[in-house]
Scaffold this motif. Structure first.
Motif, PDB file in Angstrom:
ATOM      1  N   UNK A 414      32.075  38.610   6.909  1.00  0.00           N
ATOM      2  CA  UNK A 414      31.050  39.616   7.198  1.00  0.00           C
ATOM      3  C   UNK A 414      30.704  40.447   5.974  1.00  0.00           C
ATOM      4  N   UNK A 415      31.651  40.632   5.065  1.00  0.00           N
ATOM      5  CA  UNK A 415      31.387  41.450   3.885  1.00  0.00           C
ATOM      6  C   UNK A 415      30.346  40.806   2.970  1.00  0.00           C
ATOM      7  N   UNK A 416      30.481  39.520   2.726  1.00  0.00           N
ATOM      8  CA  UNK A 416      29.499  38.868   1.856  1.00  0.00           C
ATOM      9  C   UNK A 416      28.176  38.669   2.580  1.00  0.00           C
ATOM     10  N   UNK A 417      28.229  38.342   3.867  1.00  0.00           N
ATOM     11  CA  UNK A 417      26.991  38.296   4.637  1.00  0.00           C
ATOM     12  C   UNK A 417      26.298  39.656   4.579  1.00  0.00           C
ATOM     13  N   UNK A 418      27.076  40.724   4.709  1.00  0.00           N
ATOM     14  CA  UNK A 418      26.512  42.073   4.653  1.00  0.00           C
ATOM     15  C   UNK A 418      25.894  42.393   3.308  1.00  0.00           C
ATOM     16  N   UNK A 419      26.532  41.965   2.213  1.00  0.00           N
ATOM     17  CA  UNK A 419      25.983  42.217   0.880  1.00  0.00           C
ATOM     18  C   UNK A 419      24.640  41.519   0.701  1.00  0.00           C
ATOM     19  N   UNK A 475      14.987  34.692   6.708  1.00  0.00           N
ATOM     20  CA  UNK A 475      16.369  34.653   7.201  1.00  0.00           C
ATOM     21  C   UNK A 475      17.359  34.916   6.070  1.00  0.00           C
ATOM     22  N   UNK A 476      18.636  34.786   6.386  1.00  0.00           N
ATOM     23  CA  UNK A 476      19.694  34.925   5.382  1.00  0.00           C
ATOM     24  C   UNK A 476      19.361  34.111   4.141  1.00  0.00           C
ATOM     25  N   UNK A 477      19.349  34.788   2.974  1.00  0.00           N
ATOM     26  CA  UNK A 477      18.938  34.123   1.735  1.00  0.00           C
ATOM     27  C   UNK A 477      19.722  34.694   0.561  1.00  0.00           C
ATOM     28  N   UNK A 478      20.701  33.929   0.088  1.00  0.00           N
ATOM     29  CA  UNK A 478      21.536  34.391  -1.020  1.00  0.00           C
ATOM     30  C   UNK A 478      20.756  34.499  -2.317  1.00  0.00           C
ATOM     31  N   UNK A 479      19.591  33.848  -2.409  1.00  0.00           N
ATOM     32  CA  UNK A 479      18.799  33.927  -3.633  1.00  0.00           C
ATOM     33  C   UNK A 479      18.348  35.357  -3.913  1.00  0.00           C
ATOM     34  N   UNK A 480      18.080  36.123  -2.859  1.00  0.00           N
ATOM     35  CA  UNK A 480      17.668  37.525  -3.032  1.00  0.00           C
ATOM     36  C   UNK A 480      18.831  38.333  -3.599  1.00  0.00           C
ATOM     37  N   UNK A 481      20.030  38.065  -3.113  1.00  0.00           N
ATOM     38  CA  UNK A 481      21.231  38.745  -3.619  1.00  0.00           C
ATOM     39  C   UNK A 481      21.435  38.407  -5.089  1.00  0.00           C
TER      40      UNK A 481
END
Length: 496
Positions: A414-419, A475-481
């Motif tokens: 949840x922590x990385x999903x939250x970030x 949706x969830x997108x790690x590219x933005x992070x």
């Protein structure tokens, strides 16, 4: 109406859970050590009562009848959330629920003294019992839900999330995060940095923390700040309990901990009032919950516009010193240094701490490793991901977190999903409202209004993917992070 009967029943359950939350907070903050065994027994009895409330034989008929009633969209979603909680409760027998509560209370209480003593041998048998019971619960849940054992526990914290999706996400992070850490360290190596000079008295740190909480809009009529061995946010929406821990040689640790927990608290305080006593009015998932704490701690509090507001507060509470200049504070709060402690980790290395825990807890629950193997596996992954060793250093290694002491397996992702969600929310907010620098500098309430409108007010009325897509346009997108980290840490200035 059967829906009305269900609502009343679940409101009663909410009241029992309210009492459990406050008793748990007291156990971690105020309770004398000698009271733990009695408190563990009391909490286990309360856990069984909550479990029995969810196993009431009338519920099956009520759900069947309510499904035939004419309900509007919000009440239909509320019914679905009540049904989900009911389904989950029927998967475990009451004696297992009681045993898990007792084992968790005993392990967590012992951990508070065993960790400072670096006593892995004393901790191991307690943890083995927690793990054994957690595996039993996972097996029961997995068989009923048609999931793997680990996914059945993950479902409790991130409904709909699966380890296969997490594996893909973390494989992507592994492909670029180590290189990013190296490049940021190379860039920062020659940047001037002054460390704040202590000591910083605990009472002054507390006063500063309370002032920052007020700046962040915390409602002190419905919450408070205390001290615990591990920072957390607990209680209920109407009575939110925050905790932190103080180090008189380090002004950053407690302050950022308070800001992080204030993010959790603002989410709780902002949940839809008319639904708060029903599952539909509670937090959507722990990933969404962590997105709020990490939005406050990472996106907001480490932005130069917020640091410019923080600098004079530090000077007022601790006196002027060169390290408190806004430019230096910005470098201080964005310094990337691999370390052993997750809660003290910087924004760039933090995901590595989570990947390590995810891999370990997944294999523990699936039976691919045993509790006794934990220290060695921890050290191997710490060296692989962060180049650090924890051999023989259990308190700063596998004993550092509270989560596994009470069987909270499946929480860490949840922590990385939250970030990632937090980075997406910040990007969407800026597209809609303008630069964060302007919002934080002169329109800070606008930030909270956006979060209230797009995240808080929805509670669990929207599924996580729907909530994030609606708020952020994707949706969830790690590219933005990744883009956020590159812009913040690799730009010519401290921030873009």
């Amino acid at each position: 109406m059967s829906y009305t009967a269900l609502s009343q029943h679940f409101e009663q359950l909410h009241h029992l859970q309210h009492l459990g939350a406050i008793c748990g907070w007291d156990q971690a903050t105020m309770m004398p050590a000698g009271g733990n065994e009695a408190r563990a027994e009391a909490l286990s009895t309360l856990a069984v009562l909550c479990h029995q409330q969810l196993q009431d034989p009338r519920l099956s008929d009520w759900f069947d009848a309510a499904g035939q009633e004419s309900l509007d969209r919000e009440h239909s979603v509320s019914l679905a959330e009540m049904r989900r909680q009911w389904r989950d409760a029927t998967l475990l027998p009451a004696d297992l629920v009681r045993a898990m509560s007792l084992a968790g209370s005993r392990c967590e209480h012992a951990w508070r003294s065993l960790r400072p003593a670096n006593d892995w041998a004393g901790y191991l048998p307690l943890f083995e019992e927690v793990l054994n019971l957690s595996r039993q619960a996972a097996s029961a849940r997995a068989e009923a839900l048609g999931l793997s054992r680990y996914d059945s526990l993950l479902e409790q914290y991130e409904p709909g999330m699966r380890s296969a999706r997490l594996d893909t996400l973390f494989d992507d992070l592994k492909s670029w995060l180590p290189g990013l850490i190296t490049r940021v360290q190379d860039k920062q190596r020659d940047e001037p940095l002054l460390l704040p000079q202590g000591p910083f008295a605990t009472e002054q740190q507390r006063a500063l923390g309370l002032e920052v909480m007020a700046l962040l809009g915390f409602d002190f009529e419905h919450g408070r700040l205390d001290v615990s061995a591990h920072p957390f946010c607990g209680g209920v929406s109407e009575d939110v309990r925050l905790t932190t821990r103080y180090n008189e040689q380090d002004v950053a640790q407690a302050l950022m901990g308070i800001i992080h927990e204030t993010g959790h608290a603002r989410y709780e305080q902002g949940l839809p009032g008319r639904w708060r006593r029903l599952p539909a009015g509670q937090a959507r998932s722990m990933g969404v919950h962590e997105s709020q704490s990490l939005f406050f701690e990472m996106q907001l509090a480490r932005h130069p516009a917020f640091i410019a507001r923080l600098a004079p507060l530090l000077e007022r509470h601790f006196g002027a010193q060169p390290a408190f200049s806004p430019d230096n504070l910005a470098r201080f709060y964005t310094r990337v240094t691999p370390g052993l402690i997750r809660v003290d980790a910087d924004e760039v290395t933090y995901p590595a701490h989570i990947m390590l825990r995810y891999e370990i807890e997944r294999d523990l629950i699936e039976g691919k490793m045993e509790a006794r193997d934990l220290p060695e596996r921890w050290d191997q992954l710490m060296q692989r991901y962060l180049g650090l060793s924890t051999k023989g250093n259990y308190k700063d290694g596998c004993l550092q977190d509270i989560h596994w002491t009470d069987g909270s397996f499946g929480y860490f992702p949840s922590y990385t999903l939250g970030a990632i969600y937090a980075a997406q929310q910040a990007a969407a907010m800026q597209q809609q409202q303008g630069p964060l620098e302007q919002l934080i500098g002169t329109q800070l309430p606008t930030v909270f209004e956006w979060l209230q409108q797009h995240i808080w007010q929805h509670g669990s009325l929207l599924e996580t993917d729907h909530l994030i897509r609606q708020a952020c346009g994707q949706p969830l997108d790690a590219a933005v992070f990744r883009q956020h980290l590159q812009q913040r840490y690799l730009a010519d200035a401290v921030y873009a």
